[in-house]
Design a protein around this motif. Structure first.
Motif, PDB file in Angstrom:
ATOM      1  N   PHE A  21       0.833  -1.185   0.000  1.00  0.00           N
ATOM      2  CA  PHE A  21       0.000   0.000   0.000  1.00  0.00           C
ATOM      3  C   PHE A  21       0.874   1.244   0.000  1.00  0.00           C
ATOM      4  CE2 PHE A  21       1.024  -0.654   4.378  1.00  0.00           C
ATOM      5  CZ  PHE A  21       0.972   0.587   5.002  1.00  0.00           C
ATOM      6  N   ASP A  22       0.259   2.354  -0.334  1.00  0.00           N
ATOM      7  CA  ASP A  22       0.944   3.642  -0.333  1.00  0.00           C
ATOM      8  C   ASP A  22       0.947   4.144   1.108  1.00  0.00           C
ATOM      9  OD1 ASP A  22       1.920   6.166  -0.749  1.00  0.00           O
ATOM     10  OD2 ASP A  22       0.176   6.895  -1.837  1.00  0.00           O
ATOM     11  N   ASN A  23       2.070   3.952   1.813  1.00  0.00           N
ATOM     12  CA  ASN A  23       2.059   4.171   3.256  1.00  0.00           C
ATOM     13  C   ASN A  23       2.478   5.558   3.712  1.00  0.00           C
ATOM     14  OD1 ASN A  23       4.781   3.993   2.762  1.00  0.00           O
ATOM     15  ND2 ASN A  23       5.157   2.289   4.162  1.00  0.00           N
ATOM     16  N   LYS A  24       2.620   6.511   2.824  1.00  0.00           N
ATOM     17  CA  LYS A  24       3.117   7.820   3.236  1.00  0.00           C
ATOM     18  C   LYS A  24       2.138   8.570   4.145  1.00  0.00           C
ATOM     19  CE  LYS A  24       1.893  10.620  -0.842  1.00  0.00           C
ATOM     20  NZ  LYS A  24       0.860   9.993  -1.457  1.00  0.00           N
ATOM     21  N   ASP A  25       0.849   8.366   4.000  1.00  0.00           N
ATOM     22  CA  ASP A  25      -0.137   9.068   4.816  1.00  0.00           C
ATOM     23  C   ASP A  25      -0.705   8.222   5.959  1.00  0.00           C
ATOM     24  OD1 ASP A  25       0.015  11.333   3.168  1.00  0.00           O
ATOM     25  OD2 ASP A  25      -1.477  10.514   1.787  1.00  0.00           O
ATOM     26  N   PHE A  26      -0.250   6.989   6.084  1.00  0.00           N
ATOM     27  CA  PHE A  26      -0.873   6.063   7.018  1.00  0.00           C
ATOM     28  C   PHE A  26       0.052   5.713   8.189  1.00  0.00           C
ATOM     29  CE2 PHE A  26      -3.136   5.477   3.079  1.00  0.00           C
ATOM     30  CZ  PHE A  26      -4.455   5.345   3.489  1.00  0.00           C
ATOM     31  N   THR A  27      -0.567   5.491   9.333  1.00  0.00           N
ATOM     32  CA  THR A  27       0.102   4.958  10.503  1.00  0.00           C
ATOM     33  C   THR A  27      -0.313   3.494  10.615  1.00  0.00           C
ATOM     34  OG1 THR A  27      -0.064   7.103  11.601  1.00  0.00           O
ATOM     35  CG2 THR A  27       0.370   5.195  12.999  1.00  0.00           C
ATOM     36  N   VAL A  28       0.616   2.621  10.986  1.00  0.00           N
ATOM     37  CA  VAL A  28       0.314   1.199  11.115  1.00  0.00           C
ATOM     38  C   VAL A  28       0.563   0.794  12.564  1.00  0.00           C
ATOM     39  CG1 VAL A  28       0.740  -1.116  10.224  1.00  0.00           C
ATOM     40  CG2 VAL A  28       1.044   0.867   8.715  1.00  0.00           C
ATOM     41  N   ILE A  29      -0.497   0.317  13.210  1.00  0.00           N
ATOM     42  CA  ILE A  29      -0.466  -0.024  14.631  1.00  0.00           C
ATOM     43  C   ILE A  29      -1.019  -1.430  14.815  1.00  0.00           C
ATOM     44  CG2 ILE A  29      -1.342   0.588  16.920  1.00  0.00           C
ATOM     45  CD1 ILE A  29      -1.670   3.482  15.869  1.00  0.00           C
ATOM     46  N   ASP A  30      -0.378  -2.197  15.700  1.00  0.00           N
ATOM     47  CA  ASP A  30      -0.872  -3.531  16.049  1.00  0.00           C
ATOM     48  C   ASP A  30      -1.576  -3.488  17.394  1.00  0.00           C
ATOM     49  OD1 ASP A  30       0.097  -4.986  13.824  1.00  0.00           O
ATOM     50  OD2 ASP A  30       2.102  -5.001  14.698  1.00  0.00           O
ATOM     51  N   ILE A  31      -2.725  -4.157  17.450  1.00  0.00           N
ATOM     52  CA  ILE A  31      -3.416  -4.379  18.713  1.00  0.00           C
ATOM     53  C   ILE A  31      -3.307  -5.873  18.972  1.00  0.00           C
ATOM     54  CG2 ILE A  31      -5.579  -4.244  19.991  1.00  0.00           C
ATOM     55  CD1 ILE A  31      -6.485  -2.099  17.972  1.00  0.00           C
ATOM     56  N   GLY A  32      -2.545  -6.248  19.965  1.00  0.00           N
ATOM     57  CA  GLY A  32      -2.408  -7.660  20.312  1.00  0.00           C
ATOM     58  C   GLY A  32      -3.521  -8.057  21.252  1.00  0.00           C
ATOM     59  N   VAL A  33      -4.306  -9.027  20.849  1.00  0.00           N
ATOM     60  CA  VAL A  33      -5.429  -9.476  21.666  1.00  0.00           C
ATOM     61  C   VAL A  33      -5.690 -10.941  21.353  1.00  0.00           C
ATOM     62  CG1 VAL A  33      -7.141  -8.717  19.960  1.00  0.00           C
ATOM     63  CG2 VAL A  33      -7.833  -8.996  22.340  1.00  0.00           C
ATOM     64  N   ARG A  34      -6.012 -11.689  22.365  1.00  0.00           N
ATOM     65  CA  ARG A  34      -6.398 -13.085  22.164  1.00  0.00           C
ATOM     66  C   ARG A  34      -7.877 -13.096  21.813  1.00  0.00           C
ATOM     67  NH1 ARG A  34      -6.663 -17.443  26.860  1.00  0.00           N
ATOM     68  NH2 ARG A  34      -7.780 -18.994  25.674  1.00  0.00           N
ATOM     69  N   GLU A 163      -7.316  10.719  12.057  1.00  0.00           N
ATOM     70  CA  GLU A 163      -6.645  11.532  13.080  1.00  0.00           C
ATOM     71  C   GLU A 163      -7.041  11.131  14.507  1.00  0.00           C
ATOM     72  OE1 GLU A 163      -4.430  14.242  12.758  1.00  0.00           O
ATOM     73  OE2 GLU A 163      -4.212  13.669  10.660  1.00  0.00           O
ATOM     74  N   ARG A 164      -8.211  10.518  14.663  1.00  0.00           N
ATOM     75  CA  ARG A 164      -8.666  10.131  16.004  1.00  0.00           C
ATOM     76  C   ARG A 164      -7.885   8.952  16.569  1.00  0.00           C
ATOM     77  NH1 ARG A 164     -13.341   7.769  16.108  1.00  0.00           N
ATOM     78  NH2 ARG A 164     -12.999   7.004  14.016  1.00  0.00           N
ATOM     79  N   ILE A 165      -7.358   8.085  15.676  1.00  0.00           N
ATOM     80  CA  ILE A 165      -6.730   6.840  16.146  1.00  0.00           C
ATOM     81  C   ILE A 165      -5.350   6.607  15.543  1.00  0.00           C
ATOM     82  CG2 ILE A 165      -8.942   5.707  16.618  1.00  0.00           C
ATOM     83  CD1 ILE A 165      -8.536   4.195  13.924  1.00  0.00           C
ATOM     84  N   ASN A 166      -4.686   7.645  15.053  1.00  0.00           N
ATOM     85  CA  ASN A 166      -3.436   7.435  14.327  1.00  0.00           C
ATOM     86  C   ASN A 166      -2.183   7.454  15.208  1.00  0.00           C
ATOM     87  OD1 ASN A 166      -3.352  10.166  14.823  1.00  0.00           O
ATOM     88  ND2 ASN A 166      -2.786  10.730  12.741  1.00  0.00           N
ATOM     89  N   SER A 167      -2.350   7.201  16.483  1.00  0.00           N
ATOM     90  CA  SER A 167      -1.213   6.990  17.385  1.00  0.00           C
ATOM     91  C   SER A 167      -1.643   5.978  18.435  1.00  0.00           C
ATOM     92  CB  SER A 167      -0.774   8.296  18.057  1.00  0.00           C
ATOM     93  OG  SER A 167      -1.679   8.662  19.081  1.00  0.00           O
ATOM     94  N   THR A 168      -0.673   5.365  19.080  1.00  0.00           N
ATOM     95  CA  THR A 168      -1.014   4.374  20.102  1.00  0.00           C
ATOM     96  C   THR A 168      -1.767   5.012  21.261  1.00  0.00           C
ATOM     97  OG1 THR A 168       1.160   4.617  21.128  1.00  0.00           O
ATOM     98  CG2 THR A 168       0.902   2.837  19.513  1.00  0.00           C
TER      99      THR A 168
END
Length: 188
Positions: A21-34, A163-168
């Motif tokens: 994907f074109d990642n220049k404008d996107f933040t990528v975050i992992d939510i680890g959950v069982r 913008e509401r969720i683009n950081s941990t």
């Protein structure tokens, strides 16, 4: 009583590279959950974090005629092929059914995707998935995309420019209240 917890981390470059994907404008975050069906993490997280319409891309390998009848009974628009079904979710009752499928599929090792954005059409969402190259959505205009979530057995990978969720730290506020945050393993 089992305490449910999640960790929230910025994604490793290997996770980022697992998508094309074109990642220049996107933040990528992992939510680890069982993920367990009775926990409803996916329903609660997506239901409080995003507005409708939401698109889901699921493998058809687990959907028999009975499951497709449930999709039809819930009046969910869909487009199906031999390998994938794309559904358009417009209300919470539909989200409950489809997020349940996502968790069920994740528990058996099949990932699914949630996509939210502006003016997205079914035909744009056919994924190309191979074992040896990154997953891609070749027909998707990334400018229309707000958020894509890969739902897997170990949790969710959130690719977003919202913008509401683009950081941990921001994303932490959208985790369902039933879940504690594993601060030791989170990036805050």
């Amino acid at each position: 009583m089992m305490i449910l917890s999640v960790f929230i981390q910025y994604s490793n470059i290997s996770v980022i590279n697992s998508f094309k994907f074109d990642n220049k404008d996107f933040t990528v975050i992992d939510i680890g959950v069982r993920i367990l069906d009775e926990e409803n993490f996916t329903y609660n997280f997506i239901g409080t974090s995003f507005c409708f319409p939401l698109f889901f891309v699921l493998s058809t390998s687990m959907l028999d005629d009975e499951e497709l009848d449930k999709v039809k009974q819930h009046e969910i628009e869909f487009l199906a092929s031999n390998n994938w079904i794309i559904v358009k979710v417009l209300k919470k009752v539909q989200l409950r059914l489809i997020s349940g499928y996502c968790e069920w599929f994740a528990c058996v090792g099949l990932g699914s995707y949630m996509i939210q954005g502006e003016n997205i059409h079914f035909e744009e969402l056919w994924p190309v998935v191979h074992w040896s190259i990154p997953t891609e959505f070749p027909n998707l205009e990334w400018g229309k995309l707000n958020t894509l979530i890969n739902i897997e057995e170990v949790g969710h990978t959130v690719i977003t420019k919202d913008e509401r969720i683009n950081s941990t730290v921001k994303l932490k506020g959208y985790i369902p209240k039933d879940y504690g945050i594993d601060l030791e393993n989170s990036d805050f």
